[in-house]
Design an enzyme around this catalytic site. Structure first.
Site, PDB file in Angstrom:
ATOM      1  N   TYR A  59      39.190  42.298  95.026  1.00 25.10           N
ATOM      2  CA  TYR A  59      39.739  41.335  95.558  1.00 25.10           C
ATOM      3  C   TYR A  59      40.650  41.795  96.666  1.00 25.10           C
ATOM      4  CZ  TYR A  59      38.950  38.432  91.243  1.00 25.10           C
ATOM      5  OH  TYR A  59      38.404  37.769  90.531  1.00 25.10           O
ATOM      6  N   LEU A 215      39.629  24.619  89.043  1.00 20.96           N
ATOM      7  CA  LEU A 215      39.418  23.432  90.312  1.00 20.96           C
ATOM      8  C   LEU A 215      38.162  23.397  91.102  1.00 20.96           C
ATOM      9  CD1 LEU A 215      43.168  23.365  91.571  1.00 20.96           C
ATOM     10  CD2 LEU A 215      42.269  22.070  89.642  1.00 20.96           C
ATOM     11  N   GLY A 218      38.947  24.356  94.575  1.00 19.31           N
ATOM     12  CA  GLY A 218      39.664  23.454  95.185  1.00 19.31           C
ATOM     13  C   GLY A 218      39.125  22.251  95.449  1.00 19.31           C
ATOM     14  N   LYS A 223      40.984  17.050  97.929  1.00 23.32           N
ATOM     15  CA  LYS A 223      41.336  17.106  99.341  1.00 23.32           C
ATOM     16  C   LYS A 223      39.999  17.180 100.273  1.00 23.32           C
ATOM     17  CE  LYS A 223      42.331  21.874  99.151  1.00 23.32           C
ATOM     18  NZ  LYS A 223      43.430  22.631  99.162  1.00 23.32           N
TER      19      LYS A 223
HETATM   20  N1  LIG Z   1      35.476  36.783  87.067  1.00 26.45           N
HETATM   21  C1  LIG Z   1      35.142  36.383  88.193  1.00 26.45           C
HETATM   22  O1  LIG Z   1      33.826  36.324  88.698  1.00 26.45           O
HETATM   23  C2  LIG Z   1      36.149  35.519  89.179  1.00 26.45           C
HETATM   24  C3  LIG Z   1      35.539  34.719  90.278  1.00 26.45           C
HETATM   25  C4  LIG Z   1      36.288  33.734  90.834  1.00 26.45           C
HETATM   26  C5  LIG Z   1      37.827  33.760  90.594  1.00 26.45           C
HETATM   27  N2  LIG Z   1      38.241  34.442  89.686  1.00 26.45           N
HETATM   28  C6  LIG Z   1      39.619  34.403  89.230  1.00 26.45           C
HETATM   29  O2  LIG Z   1      40.092  33.147  88.953  1.00 26.45           O
HETATM   30  C7  LIG Z   1      41.369  33.087  89.839  1.00 26.45           C
HETATM   31  C8  LIG Z   1      41.391  31.281  90.133  1.00 26.45           C
HETATM   32  O3  LIG Z   1      39.848  31.103  90.802  1.00 26.45           O
HETATM   33  P1  LIG Z   1      39.928  30.065  92.143  1.00 26.45           P
HETATM   34  O4  LIG Z   1      40.899  30.366  93.130  1.00 26.45           O
HETATM   35  O5  LIG Z   1      38.573  29.843  92.321  1.00 26.45           O
HETATM   36  O6  LIG Z   1      40.489  28.599  91.405  1.00 26.45           O
HETATM   37  P2  LIG Z   1      40.544  27.320  91.599  1.00 26.45           P
HETATM   38  O7  LIG Z   1      41.684  26.473  91.042  1.00 26.45           O
HETATM   39  O8  LIG Z   1      39.169  26.428  91.458  1.00 26.45           O
HETATM   40  O9  LIG Z   1      40.801  27.226  93.335  1.00 26.45           O
HETATM   41  C9  LIG Z   1      41.978  27.692  93.761  1.00 26.45           C
HETATM   42  C10 LIG Z   1      42.067  27.150  95.319  1.00 26.45           C
HETATM   43  O10 LIG Z   1      42.255  25.551  95.257  1.00 26.45           O
HETATM   44  C11 LIG Z   1      43.247  25.309  96.154  1.00 26.45           C
HETATM   45  N3  LIG Z   1      44.218  24.602  95.269  1.00 26.45           N
HETATM   46  C12 LIG Z   1      44.803  25.081  94.115  1.00 26.45           C
HETATM   47  N4  LIG Z   1      45.765  24.286  93.809  1.00 26.45           N
HETATM   48  C13 LIG Z   1      45.723  23.174  94.783  1.00 26.45           C
HETATM   49  C14 LIG Z   1      46.494  22.169  94.676  1.00 26.45           C
HETATM   50  N5  LIG Z   1      47.397  21.716  93.755  1.00 26.45           N
HETATM   51  N6  LIG Z   1      46.381  21.280  95.557  1.00 26.45           N
HETATM   52  C15 LIG Z   1      45.514  21.369  96.413  1.00 26.45           C
HETATM   53  N7  LIG Z   1      44.624  22.598  96.405  1.00 26.45           N
HETATM   54  C16 LIG Z   1      44.811  23.525  95.612  1.00 26.45           C
HETATM   55  C17 LIG Z   1      43.757  26.484  96.879  1.00 26.45           C
HETATM   56  O11 LIG Z   1      42.721  26.752  98.226  1.00 26.45           O
HETATM   57  P3  LIG Z   1      42.835  26.285  99.478  1.00 26.45           P
HETATM   58  O12 LIG Z   1      44.400  26.245  99.939  1.00 26.45           O
HETATM   59  O13 LIG Z   1      42.146  27.246 100.453  1.00 26.45           O
HETATM   60  O14 LIG Z   1      42.208  24.826  99.380  1.00 26.45           O
HETATM   61  C18 LIG Z   1      43.432  27.310  96.030  1.00 26.45           C
HETATM   62  O15 LIG Z   1      43.223  28.703  96.193  1.00 26.45           O
HETATM   63  C19 LIG Z   1      41.055  33.968  90.935  1.00 26.45           C
HETATM   64  O16 LIG Z   1      42.317  34.364  91.628  1.00 26.45           O
HETATM   65  C20 LIG Z   1      40.508  35.135  90.176  1.00 26.45           C
HETATM   66  O17 LIG Z   1      41.626  35.690  89.703  1.00 26.45           O
HETATM   67  C21 LIG Z   1      37.423  35.326  88.783  1.00 26.45           C
END
Ligand SMILES: NC(=O)c1ccc[n+]([C@@H]2O[C@H](COP(=O)([O-])OP(=O)(O)OC[C@H]3O[C@@H](n4cnc5c(N)ncnc54)[C@H](OP(=O)(O)O)[C@@H]3O)[C@@H](O)[C@H]2O)c1
Length: 368
Positions: A59, A215, A218, A223
């Site tokens: 990461y 999410l 996102g 949005k």
């Molecule tokens: N094992 C794996 O292969 C793998 C893969 C991916 C992730 N992960 C883990 O899972 C975690 C979460 O994944 P993810 O970041 O993809 O999760 P997600 O919840 O699907 O997306 C998060 C993104 O959505 C937007 N967001 C989040 N909350 C919001 C809100 N309340 N209102 C508006 N936009 C919002 C932000 O992006 P913007 O501000 O850019 O719009 C944020 O970075 C990662 O940090 C990591 O630790 C693991």
């Protein structure tokens, strides 16, 4: 708010139902948070009672692990924190053994992660992605060695086929290795494929599911719109072929539209409803929150303070359900009638509680 904790799979490790993702800690990948914002996100999560921090060696090219280790040390939280990290990805171009799931890389990767995190053990160490090559025997034996060496407490698998997870768990059980306590997988209203194999496997065989991209990167925040560009992470992937970011499909726009209506009627934000839905699906141990701003984190931390009424949950179910593939499409009532010889049977008496389900019962701990 009250944070509740579940035991992770069949282990005795208690994990908060919301975990903190650190893939957004650092700007190396173009869409993360700067250090001050990352620290504020971390503080808000800790103050809400969260204890699980998800990271990986890859990461933000190592920044996520380094900042996470510093934030935990500064607040003196090492005993409280459950640190989950991962190996597989290669950060040394030209060196094929600095990636993958072979013993040589796992041993190299764990020491590098421990150094960046500034700690002498990782609570949950996960294989990040199946490398399509290394036998599960080699991976499970090496992970067991790390537990015996004291470098790792529990082990898990992320982004693997279900048959591989089943085989790995059987090897661990039969050979007395540390079992798989966690499966880390993508799951959301927009991506429900894990329901066919991983949820039944995890609940029956002791692996709690840690949800990533709840999410859909996102998308489910509402949005994004079909013909409108914004400034979120997914905009940067509109023309990419990366498998994790192909979210702008007709099916997904229909899910977003229904989610928007449901959230408005329930009086909650779209992210809160999407996160609540996924956290309360069967087999889920913890949902990993991702955020790039403090206000997103505040919004997301309110996701478990309410219940989605049944009628609204049914609407989300109808909008997001995916048809069962074979062989699950084959197991319906017609086949069951042939299995039971036409007798009406339930699986269990009404008051029967499966020992496997007891593992997932919540131990509610009030944080304020
Ligand atoms: N094992 C794996 O292969 C793998 C893969 C991916 C992730 N992960 C883990 O899972 C975690 C979460 O994944 P993810 O970041 O993809 O999760 P997600 O919840 O699907 O997306 C998060 C993104 O959505 C937007 N967001 C989040 N909350 C919001 C809100 N309340 N209102 C508006 N936009 C919002 C932000 O992006 P913007 O501000 O850019 O719009 C944020 O970075 C990662 O940090 C990591 O630790 C693991």
């Amino acid at each position: 708010m009250t944070m509740t904790y579940y035991t992770l799979g069949n282990s005795g490790l208690r994990v908060s139902r919301l975990a903190l993702g650190t893939m957004t800690f650092g700007k190396e990948w173009g869409w993360g948070a700067d250090r001050d914002t990352a620290r504020a996100i971390f503080d808000a999560y800790v103050e809400a009672g969260g204890n699980v921090f998800d990271t990986a060696d890859l990461y933000t090219d190592g920044t996520a692990e380094a900042w996470l280790g510093e934030f935990i040390a500064e607040r003196g939280l090492r005993d409280t924190a459950v640190i989950a990290s991962k190996f597989t990805m290669n950060m040394q171009p030209g060196n094929p053994n600095a990636g993958g799931n072979g013993r040589k890389n796992i041993m190299r990767a764990v020491d590098a992660s421990l150094k960046r995190l500034g700690t002498d053990y990782i609570d949950l160490y996960l294989m990040h992605v199946w490398d399509r090559l290394t036998p599960a025997e080699e991976v499970m034996r090496t992970l067991d060695d790390l537990v015996r060496m004291g470098k790792v407490r529990h082990v898990g698998l992320s982004d693997v086929p279900a048959w591989y997870a089943g085989r790995a768990q059987a090897i661990a059980e039969l050979r007395g290795y540390e079992p798989v306590s966690a499966l880390q997988l993508e799951y959301s209203l927009a991506e429900r494929a894990i329901e066919n194999e991983f949820v039944p496997f995890g609940t029956r065989h002791g692996a709690g599911i840690m949800v990533w991209s709840p999410l859909a990167g996102g998308l489910l925040s509402g949005k994004y719109r079909p013909a409108q560009t914004g400034n979120g992470r997914l905009d940067g992937f509109r023309n990419s072929t990366h498998p994790g970011f192909q979210k702008f499909t007709q099916r997904n726009w229909a899910i977003v539209a229904e989610l928007e209506k449901v959230a408005s009627e329930v009086g909650r934000s779209m992210p809160q409803v999407a996160l609540n839905w996924v956290a309360t699906q069967p087999g889920i141990a913890t949902v990993i929150l991702g955020a790039t701003t403090l206000s997103q984190m505040h919004d997301n931390l309110g996701a478990l303070d309410f219940e989605i009424p049944k009628a609204h949950r049914d609407r989300l179910e109808r909008a997001s359900r995916t048809p069962a593939p074979f062989p699950y499409s084959y197991f319906g009532s017609q086949i069951q009638a042939r299995v039971t010889g036409g007798a009406t049977t339930g699986d269990k008496p009404p008051n029967y509680v499966s020992p496997v389900l007891i593992e997932g019962e919540s131990a509610s701990v009030s944080t304020n």
